[in-house]
Every structure is written in C-alpha cells, then in structure tokens.
Design a protein around this motif. Structure first.
Motif, PDB file in Angstrom:
ATOM      1  N   LEU A  93      30.574  15.515  20.617  1.00  0.00           N
ATOM      2  CA  LEU A  93      30.223  16.545  21.597  1.00  0.00           C
ATOM      3  C   LEU A  93      30.041  17.913  20.938  1.00  0.00           C
ATOM      4  CD1 LEU A  93      32.801  15.633  24.425  1.00  0.00           C
ATOM      5  CD2 LEU A  93      30.470  14.772  24.123  1.00  0.00           C
ATOM      6  N   THR A  94      29.933  17.910  19.609  1.00  0.00           N
ATOM      7  CA  THR A  94      29.935  19.186  18.886  1.00  0.00           C
ATOM      8  C   THR A  94      28.810  20.108  19.357  1.00  0.00           C
ATOM      9  OG1 THR A  94      30.837  18.029  16.961  1.00  0.00           O
ATOM     10  CG2 THR A  94      29.913  20.228  16.599  1.00  0.00           C
ATOM     11  N   GLU A  95      27.597  19.603  19.428  1.00  0.00           N
ATOM     12  CA  GLU A  95      26.471  20.477  19.782  1.00  0.00           C
ATOM     13  C   GLU A  95      26.622  21.017  21.199  1.00  0.00           C
ATOM     14  OE1 GLU A  95      24.459  21.685  17.576  1.00  0.00           O
ATOM     15  OE2 GLU A  95      25.536  20.446  16.121  1.00  0.00           O
ATOM     16  N   ALA A  96      27.091  20.176  22.119  1.00  0.00           N
ATOM     17  CA  ALA A  96      27.295  20.642  23.501  1.00  0.00           C
ATOM     18  C   ALA A  96      28.385  21.716  23.550  1.00  0.00           C
ATOM     19  CB  ALA A  96      27.672  19.464  24.401  1.00  0.00           C
ATOM     20  N   MET A  97      29.448  21.517  22.791  1.00  0.00           N
ATOM     21  CA  MET A  97      30.524  22.520  22.805  1.00  0.00           C
ATOM     22  C   MET A  97      30.051  23.842  22.201  1.00  0.00           C
ATOM     23  SD  MET A  97      33.336  21.336  24.244  1.00  0.00           S
ATOM     24  CE  MET A  97      34.819  22.020  23.495  1.00  0.00           C
ATOM     25  N   LEU A  98      29.212  23.771  21.187  1.00  0.00           N
ATOM     26  CA  LEU A  98      28.645  25.007  20.623  1.00  0.00           C
ATOM     27  C   LEU A  98      27.729  25.683  21.643  1.00  0.00           C
ATOM     28  CD1 LEU A  98      27.902  23.725  17.008  1.00  0.00           C
ATOM     29  CD2 LEU A  98      29.522  25.546  17.617  1.00  0.00           C
ATOM     30  N   ALA A  99      26.957  24.884  22.379  1.00  0.00           N
ATOM     31  CA  ALA A  99      26.070  25.454  23.404  1.00  0.00           C
ATOM     32  C   ALA A  99      26.890  26.115  24.515  1.00  0.00           C
ATOM     33  CB  ALA A  99      25.167  24.362  23.975  1.00  0.00           C
ATOM     34  N   GLY A 100      27.973  25.452  24.927  1.00  0.00           N
ATOM     35  CA  GLY A 100      28.827  26.039  25.952  1.00  0.00           C
ATOM     36  C   GLY A 100      29.470  27.335  25.481  1.00  0.00           C
ATOM     37  N   ALA A 101      29.872  27.354  24.233  1.00  0.00           N
ATOM     38  CA  ALA A 101      30.488  28.568  23.674  1.00  0.00           C
ATOM     39  C   ALA A 101      29.480  29.707  23.624  1.00  0.00           C
ATOM     40  CB  ALA A 101      31.036  28.266  22.280  1.00  0.00           C
ATOM     41  N   ARG A 102      28.273  29.395  23.213  1.00  0.00           N
ATOM     42  CA  ARG A 102      27.238  30.443  23.177  1.00  0.00           C
ATOM     43  C   ARG A 102      26.978  30.977  24.573  1.00  0.00           C
ATOM     44  NH1 ARG A 102      25.052  27.239  18.780  1.00  0.00           N
ATOM     45  NH2 ARG A 102      23.936  25.895  20.233  1.00  0.00           N
ATOM     46  N   ALA A 103      26.970  30.099  25.573  1.00  0.00           N
ATOM     47  CA  ALA A 103      26.740  30.534  26.954  1.00  0.00           C
ATOM     48  C   ALA A 103      27.890  31.406  27.450  1.00  0.00           C
ATOM     49  CB  ALA A 103      26.569  29.311  27.859  1.00  0.00           C
ATOM     50  N   MET A 104      29.122  31.066  27.059  1.00  0.00           N
ATOM     51  CA  MET A 104      30.262  31.896  27.474  1.00  0.00           C
ATOM     52  C   MET A 104      30.172  33.279  26.831  1.00  0.00           C
ATOM     53  SD  MET A 104      34.320  30.957  27.375  1.00  0.00           S
ATOM     54  CE  MET A 104      35.330  31.335  28.826  1.00  0.00           C
ATOM     55  N   LEU A 105      29.795  33.307  25.571  1.00  0.00           N
ATOM     56  CA  LEU A 105      29.638  34.604  24.903  1.00  0.00           C
ATOM     57  C   LEU A 105      28.536  35.426  25.574  1.00  0.00           C
ATOM     58  CD1 LEU A 105      30.204  36.640  22.680  1.00  0.00           C
ATOM     59  CD2 LEU A 105      28.754  35.275  21.147  1.00  0.00           C
ATOM     60  N   ALA A 106      27.439  34.792  25.954  1.00  0.00           N
ATOM     61  CA  ALA A 106      26.365  35.513  26.639  1.00  0.00           C
ATOM     62  C   ALA A 106      26.848  36.049  27.988  1.00  0.00           C
ATOM     63  CB  ALA A 106      25.166  34.579  26.840  1.00  0.00           C
ATOM     64  N   HIS A 107      27.649  35.249  28.687  1.00  0.00           N
ATOM     65  CA  HIS A 107      28.218  35.692  29.965  1.00  0.00           C
ATOM     66  C   HIS A 107      29.126  36.907  29.745  1.00  0.00           C
ATOM     67  CE1 HIS A 107      29.558  35.217  34.103  1.00  0.00           C
ATOM     68  NE2 HIS A 107      30.815  35.249  33.697  1.00  0.00           N
ATOM     69  N   ALA A 108      29.925  36.855  28.689  1.00  0.00           N
ATOM     70  CA  ALA A 108      30.810  37.980  28.382  1.00  0.00           C
ATOM     71  C   ALA A 108      29.997  39.237  28.087  1.00  0.00           C
ATOM     72  CB  ALA A 108      31.705  37.627  27.189  1.00  0.00           C
ATOM     73  N   ARG A 109      28.956  39.075  27.320  1.00  0.00           N
ATOM     74  CA  ARG A 109      28.133  40.243  26.970  1.00  0.00           C
ATOM     75  C   ARG A 109      27.404  40.785  28.187  1.00  0.00           C
ATOM     76  NH1 ARG A 109      26.172  37.889  21.131  1.00  0.00           N
ATOM     77  NH2 ARG A 109      27.556  39.183  19.855  1.00  0.00           N
ATOM     78  N   ASP A 110      26.861  39.881  29.021  1.00  0.00           N
ATOM     79  CA  ASP A 110      26.152  40.326  30.220  1.00  0.00           C
ATOM     80  C   ASP A 110      27.065  41.140  31.126  1.00  0.00           C
ATOM     81  OD1 ASP A 110      23.913  39.051  29.334  1.00  0.00           O
ATOM     82  OD2 ASP A 110      24.072  37.331  30.698  1.00  0.00           O
ATOM     83  N   GLY A 111      28.336  40.709  31.217  1.00  0.00           N
ATOM     84  CA  GLY A 111      29.281  41.394  32.095  1.00  0.00           C
ATOM     85  C   GLY A 111      30.015  42.533  31.426  1.00  0.00           C
ATOM     86  N   GLY A 112      29.756  42.774  30.150  1.00  0.00           N
ATOM     87  CA  GLY A 112      30.440  43.846  29.432  1.00  0.00           C
ATOM     88  C   GLY A 112      31.928  43.594  29.272  1.00  0.00           C
ATOM     89  N   ALA A 113      32.312  42.342  29.037  1.00  0.00           N
ATOM     90  CA  ALA A 113      33.733  42.002  28.952  1.00  0.00           C
ATOM     91  C   ALA A 113      34.435  42.805  27.862  1.00  0.00           C
ATOM     92  CB  ALA A 113      33.903  40.512  28.700  1.00  0.00           C
TER      93      ALA A 113
END
Ligand code: SF4
Length: 214
Positions: A101-121
C-alpha cells in the motif's frame, strides 16, 4: 518538530483569539469522522471534543488513509522503518495480507499536506500508532499478529508534515496537549501528573531508545 519534545515552541506560538483562531490540522478520527479501517472513529471522537470546540480553535480534519484507500480498508503498517523511511524509499507499507500500500499511503500523505497548506495549518494534532498519522509510537511491521511489535517513529503523513514545517503532537501526549489548551483557554489549569506518550511507564519500559525524529 514534535511538540512533545519542544515545549518552548508552544510558548512561541502566536496568541489565538476567536477572530484569529489557531488553525489546527486534526486526524479525522479525532474529529469523530468514522474513517477508521473498519468504519468507526476508534472511540476517539470524544478525546479532543472540548478542545476542538473552543472559539480559539479552527479544526481542519482530514484522513489520509480514507482519502487514498477508502473506508473500510485493510490495515496498513510500516515494514523496515518509519514514515520518514517510507518517504525516502527505504521502507514499505503493507497490509495484513501482504499487499503493498506504499504508493497509496504516499498519495494520502500528500493530500493531507495539501489540505494543511490550503487551510493554513499552524500545527497538527494526530492519532498516535497509525501508520499514517502516528508520531510517537507506531507498529513495527503488521499489528495483526499474535505478538505485536512497536517502535518509536512517525507515520507517513506525519513525516511529510514535519518535513514541511508543520509542528505535530499526538493525542496521547497529554502533558503537551494540556500546554496547548492553556494557551487556547487562558485561566484553564491542567490536572497534575499528566504525561506525554514517551513518558508513559509502558513506553519507558518497552521502548527506551530515544525517538529518532525528536
Ligand atoms: S489515517 Fe489518521 S485520520 Fe485516518 S483513521 Fe487512521 S489515524 Fe485516523
């Protein structure tokens, strides 16, 4: 940085107000999302309820595993290192059936980071022990075995957030979460004797080595 090892960094955070609340990335399950592998919040939805309801907090919930793998799903765990090693290509994420599941977990992590950046976490409070969101203690290989092994280390999403400069604390870091709450709610007093996860007697006994990312 892992805030449990840097209390000075909490004191240095700006003063939050209802008009300018702290923007806090939160693991979805800690915000009561039913995003756990079997479709529950693992009973975690109540853990931070009072803190997340404060007017000085704006919660930004996200679940990287649900984003990439859906719910329900099989159980991801890191083999051969922690999340930093996965991001670096030195370790893999496998489920209990051995599926990679490595590639999926990396994709999920990238999406979480993008969410953090979008929200100015400005910081993140994440669920410990998760192969994605863990920050203090995670499984060492598959957890669905007769004798589960643990290691100090971070999950895959946590690794990306730390690399991007987002401070992280786990919900099991009770002393540090209380220190955050005291900044969010002036006049609030923490109960005596709170411990962070690395100070808990179980962790001290079973995982005595220093956290590799601290
Ligand atoms: S990946 Fe993170 S947010 Fe999602 S269920 Fe696991 S610990 Fe919770």
């Amino acid at each position: 940085m892992l805030l449990a090892y840097r209390p000075d960094a909490i004191d240095a955070l700006r003063t939050p107000t209802p008009d300018e609340p702290w923007r806090v990335l939160v693991s979805g399950c800690l915000a009561a999302w039913p995003c756990g592998v079997e479709g529950t919040d693992y009973g975690l939805g109540a853990v931070l309820r009072d803190l997340l309801a404060l007017p000085t907090v704006r919660a930004l919930p996200f679940c990287p595993e649900q984003h990439a793998l859906g719910t329900p799903r099989t159980m991801p765990d890191i083999h051969g290192g922690d999340g930093v090693d996965v991001v670096a290509g030195r370790a893999r994420v496998l489920d209990e059936h051995g599926a990679d599941l490595t590639e999926a977990m990396l994709a999920g992590a990238r999406a979480m980071l993008a969410h953090a950046r979008d929200g100015g976490a400005e910081l993140a409070i994440l669920t410990d022990a998760s192969a994605a969101c863990g920050s203090q203690v995670i499984s060492d290989g598959c957890r669905l075995v007769p004798v589960r092994r643990h290691q100090k280390g971070v999950g895959v999403a946590t690794a990306m957030l730390l690399d991007a400069g987002v401070p992280v604390v786990s919900q099991r870091d009770h002393r540090t979460v209380a220190r955050l709450r005291a900044r969010l709610e002036p006049g609030w007093t923490a109960p005596a004797g709170l411990l962070d996860h690395h100070e808990h007697p179980w962790t001290v006994e079973h995982l005595p080595r220093r956290h590799p990312r601290a």
